[in-house]
Design an enzyme around this catalytic site. Structure first.
Site, short mmCIF file in Angstrom:
data_model
loop_
_atom_site.label_atom_id
_atom_site.label_comp_id
_atom_site.label_asym_id
_atom_site.label_seq_id
_atom_site.Cartn_x
_atom_site.Cartn_y
_atom_site.Cartn_z
N ALA A 43 0.84 -1.20 0.00
CA ALA A 43 0.00 0.00 0.00
C ALA A 43 0.88 1.25 0.00
O ALA A 43 0.61 2.21 -0.72
CB ALA A 43 -0.92 -0.01 1.22
N SER A 91 2.70 -4.20 -16.78
CA SER A 91 2.10 -4.24 -15.46
C SER A 91 0.64 -3.82 -15.62
O SER A 91 0.17 -3.63 -16.74
CB SER A 91 2.86 -3.28 -14.56
OG SER A 91 2.38 -3.39 -13.27
N LYS A 127 -6.42 -11.70 -8.65
CA LYS A 127 -5.04 -11.26 -8.90
C LYS A 127 -4.16 -12.03 -7.93
O LYS A 127 -4.18 -11.79 -6.73
CB LYS A 127 -4.91 -9.76 -8.69
CG LYS A 127 -3.53 -9.25 -9.03
CD LYS A 127 -3.52 -7.73 -9.03
CE LYS A 127 -2.20 -7.17 -9.55
NZ LYS A 127 -1.04 -7.56 -8.79
N CYS A 424 17.02 7.86 26.73
CA CYS A 424 17.26 6.84 25.72
C CYS A 424 17.44 5.47 26.39
O CYS A 424 18.26 5.34 27.30
CB CYS A 424 18.52 7.21 24.93
SG CYS A 424 19.07 5.90 23.83
N CYS A 442 17.41 10.72 20.84
CA CYS A 442 18.41 10.56 21.88
C CYS A 442 19.47 11.63 21.67
O CYS A 442 19.92 11.85 20.54
CB CYS A 442 19.02 9.17 21.76
SG CYS A 442 20.54 9.00 22.66
N CYS A 448 25.96 6.83 22.35
CA CYS A 448 24.84 5.89 22.28
C CYS A 448 25.23 4.73 21.35
O CYS A 448 25.53 4.95 20.18
CB CYS A 448 23.61 6.61 21.73
SG CYS A 448 22.19 5.53 21.61
S1 IVH Z 1 -2.94 -9.81 -16.46
C1 IVH Z 1 -0.32 -6.51 -19.00
N1 IVH Z 1 -4.02 -11.33 -14.66
O1 IVH Z 1 -0.18 -8.73 -11.69
C2 IVH Z 1 -0.21 -7.36 -17.80
N2 IVH Z 1 -1.97 -10.30 -14.15
O2 IVH Z 1 0.16 -5.82 -11.54
C3 IVH Z 1 -1.36 -8.29 -17.78
N3 IVH Z 1 -1.13 -10.86 -11.94
O3 IVH Z 1 2.38 -8.47 -14.03
C4 IVH Z 1 -1.39 -9.02 -16.56
N4 IVH Z 1 -2.73 -12.21 -11.35
O4 IVH Z 1 2.22 -10.62 -12.66
C5 IVH Z 1 -2.99 -10.54 -14.96
N5 IVH Z 1 -5.08 -12.74 -13.18
C6 IVH Z 1 -4.06 -11.95 -13.47
C7 IVH Z 1 -3.01 -11.74 -12.59
C8 IVH Z 1 -1.98 -10.89 -12.96
C9 IVH Z 1 -1.58 -11.67 -11.00
C10 IVH Z 1 0.12 -10.08 -11.85
C11 IVH Z 1 0.98 -10.16 -13.08
C12 IVH Z 1 1.12 -8.75 -13.55
C13 IVH Z 1 0.81 -7.97 -12.33
C14 IVH Z 1 0.28 -6.61 -12.67
#
Ligand code: IVH
Length: 715
Positions: A43, A91, A127, A424, A442, A448
């Site tokens: 996060a 990603s 995911k 401390c 401290c 320290c």
């Molecule tokens: S689709 C263009 N599907 O999450 C990338 N990714 O934050 C398409 N991941 O790099 C990725 N579960 O390693 C996809 N059901 C899922 C996933 C998934 C985990 C990971 C994957 C990706 C990352 C993206």
């Protein structure tokens, strides 16, 4: 996604923050992807990435070539062969709310100019919290497995992938001749717990349980297990694979995401059990909630739901922006929570003297991981939560790394409130909180043990005593041997000459060179010595300002003693509130110091330092070893004397004030803007328009290291 209300106001501020975000995010990427040892929660990482994106959106002309938005993951680790991906491994953008998902579909509609009643089918699937892997099949045989690496170049883990039972070695005859399957390598929660137990047992059997390599979470365990030099190690780790996409292909078995996933399943790849397709955002969100509800019962960690636009012709038109496709969104789950009892609050002292409260908790499982500690950050956080040992608290484990206490469930307890220590716990020195600061520190500095190495490093550093040959490793070695506890001990190292020659890595020559470097500093510059003591607020410039006025270190000590007395004698007047009193004391302190630019904070810090008997001893011991001559202003001749210089971008080892003071001490003028009169531009990372202008005007540009070389070369 919510806008960040406090964006930087100027180009300079934005460039500086983008530079530091780029460095910070790259470091966390490396910790996460390369070292499998994250230091911040997912996060917190997401927040950094979002902050970066928000600043880039507001200052598009300042987007860096190494912008984190254009990079995926981290550069691959050293020991595995690096291979370029035929198609980059991207990603996904993250969403955190229902609105983010609705906006995602809206963006798609706008981009494709779809009518409002045209249905946009979405797929939804969990995911998986693992690491992505690309499996290349040529003529239906697995020929190569690559990790994502930095998205363009991955690591070759073919031999390792072949040990994973979920990964088919061959594809059936109806599969295309070339097909790259992409998916997630992961470890189930139970297998992760077993693996950690096994690693501990093995280390115990080998006689050293403290050396046990234990993984922080299943994701790190999966990454560490897949990225092994020796595939036999991977084979002994219970890894699994789940397919969710593809890379380069000679043909596709369907024209929808759902169709291709069905084909992958038919070819023998595990795919998400929950994989499904919806015609409306509402239906997809219902599925999100259903998946979230059973998250804790799943055998593996998931951290959200991934939505993809089902039609592949639309995916192709949507394409990618930065590092992520426009056709996908990761809808992240909120952090997991659990209740437990706070047993105690311990105080840890960091290397810089900061006192951090740590909550010791009744062990509790949050999302499959047993948590026993949580950071409480600082005294304000304890006050905000109103926590006392014995309270019931709500714990949050965001992204599986550093757990936090988010709520106190115990009200109206008659147990005493926690009082933050005034001393401390490591060295017993006063612990003080400065006006306007949240942290309590401290004041023991050099005495320290928690701060010793950091302080000694500073003492021998280039801006202070500048002793060659005393790097961090050597200092740690000498501190461990008990040879160095305080700066004065450095000047007594010669007594250990013979013992040192016998130690690994040392020879007569290197030992004598070190001793000579130390001896060369017996008559140090008084300002450098004062700076080297690391008294808060006394940087190189302030140390010089003080000595310019007071000439000797004895006079500085007398000043400190007077300031201590002044603090003790200026009692609050009748009816005077704390702030007014503090202001009156500060004013008196600044007046007593009587040096332009040197304010009450410096005086308070000097008084705090000399109030500590240990520090007085450190000071006396040191001055018994060295004899700084009275301060004398030396006009230093330099290549920049009489020239005009401009600083821009972020300086990493110097503050702007210090850099400016250095320039002035070399007889240079410092200007804020580049013009034809500028002789030299010192450009740190994130230098924007000024660097460009200097280049256009043919002005010499150096980086921070170049500047430090100029300073060092001055006579
Ligand atoms: S689709 C263009 N599907 O999450 C990338 N990714 O934050 C398409 N991941 O790099 C990725 N579960 O390693 C996809 N059901 C899922 C996933 C998934 C985990 C990971 C994957 C990706 C990352 C993206």
């Amino acid at each position: 996604m919510a806008d960040n209300p406090d964006l930087p106001r100027t180009d300079e501020e934005a460039a500086a923050e983008l530079a530091s975000l780029a460095t910070g995010i790259a470091r966390h990427n490396a910790l996460y992807h390369t070292d499998d040892a994250p230091e911040i929660s997912d996060a917190a990482y997401d927040a950094l990435v979002r902050r970066n994106a928000a600043i880039e959106a507001a200052f598009p002309h300042l987007v860096r070539t190494d912008s984190p938005s254009t990079q995926v993951g981290a550069a691959p680790a050293g020991h595995l062969a690096k291979v370029a991906h035929a198609r980059p491994m991207l990603s996904l953008d993250n969403g955190f709310s229902d609105e983010d998902v609705a906006e995602f579909v809206q963006r798609v509609r706008r981009f494709l100019s779809l009518g409002t009643d045209e249905p946009v089918a979405l797929t939804a699937e969990p995911k998986i919290d693992g690491l992505s892997c690309s499996l290349r099949y040529e003529d239906r045989r697995l020929v190569r497995a690559l990790t994502r690496g930095d998205g363009s170049v991955g690591e070759d883990v073919t031999a390792n992938a072949l040990t994973i039972a979920d990964i088919p070695r061959t594809l059936p005859a109806d599969a295309p001749a070339l097909f790259e399957v992409r998916g997630e390598v992961y470890m189930e929660k139970a297998a992760f717990a077993d693996l950690n137990a096994r690693l501990l047992a093995e280390a115990e059997a080998a006689g050293d349980p403290t050396k046990a390599r234990r993984f922080a979470n299943p994701r790190n365990a999966a990454a560490g297990s897949l990225r092994q030099k020796d595939a036999a190690v991977t084979a002994a780790r219970p890894l699994r694979f789940l397919a969710h996409g593809w890379g380069e292909t000679s043909d596709l078995p369907a024209d929808t995401q759902a169709g291709v996933v069905a084909a992958l399943a038919k070819w023998g790849f595990p795919v998400a059990e929950d994989f499904s397709r919806f015609d409306t955002v509402e239906a997809a969100l219902d599925r999100y909630r259903a998946i979230e509800a059973k998250r804790a019962d799943l055998a593996f960690d998931i951290d959200g739901v991934v939505y993809k636009i089902d039609r592949l012709d639309w995916q192709a038109r949507l394409g990618t922006v930065g590092r992520a496709p426009r056709w996908g969104l990761a809808h992240k789950f909120p952090a997991e929570r659990a209740q437990t009892t706070l047993n105690a609050i311990d105080i840890q002292v960091g290397r810089t003297g900061k006192l951090t409260p740590v909550a010791r908790l009744e062990p509790v499982t949050v999302g499959g991981v047993v948590v026993t500690n949580a950071t409480l950050h600082n005294a304000d956080e304890i006050a905000r939560l109103g926590v006392r040992p014995g309270d019931r608290v709500v714990l949050q484990r965001a992204g599986d790394v550093i757990p936090q206490i988010v709520e106190n469930l115990t009200r109206d307890s008659d147990r005493a409130a926690f009082t933050f220590p005034t001393h401390c716990p490591e060295c017993g020195s006063d612990a003080v909180r400065e006006e306007g600061e949240v942290d309590i520190r401290c004041t023991g500095g050099l005495v320290c043990p928690a701060q010793r190495i950091e302080r000694l490093k500073h003492f021998v550093s280039r801006g202070a005593l500048d002793i060659d040959g005393l790097g961090e490793k050597t200092l740690i070695e000498f501190v461990k041997l008990g040879w160095i506890k305080e700066p004065a001990d450095i000047f007594r190292l010669a007594a250990h000459r013979n013992e040192l020659i016998g130690r690994e890595g040392w020879k007569d020559k290197s030992v004598d060179a070190l001793i000579a470097a130390i001896e060369a500093r017996r008559t140090p510059d008084a300002a450098r010595l004062l700076f080297g003591l690391g008294i808060r607020h006394i940087g190189a410039v302030t140390a010089r300002d003080l000595l310019r006025h007071y000439h000797t270190l004895d006079a500085i000590r007398d000043l400190a003693d007077e300031l201590i007395k002044l603090r003790e004698t200026l009692h609050p007047a009748l009816g005077e509130d704390a702030t007014k009193h503090r202001n009156r004391v500060d004013k008196a302190i600044a007046e007593r110091i009587g040096v332009n630019q040197v304010g009450a904070a410096v005086g308070q810090a000097l008084a705090d330092f000399f109030h500590e008997p240990h520090n007085r001893t450190v000071w006396d011991d040191l001055l018994a070893e060295v004899s700084p001559p009275p301060y004398r202003e030396t006009a230093r001749a330099s290549e920049v004397s009489g020239k005009t210089v401009v600083f821009t971008g972020t300086l990493e080892t110097l503050s702007r004030d210090e850099a400016k003071a250095q320039a002035e001490s070399l007889g240079a003028r410092v200007s804020g803007s580049v013009s034809s009169k500028t002789d030299l531009l010192i450009a740190g990372p994130g230098a924007g328009s000024k660097a460009k202008k200097a280049a256009d005007l043919g002005i010499r540009v150096v980086d921070e290291a170049g500047w430090l070389a100029i300073v060092a070369a001055a006579e």
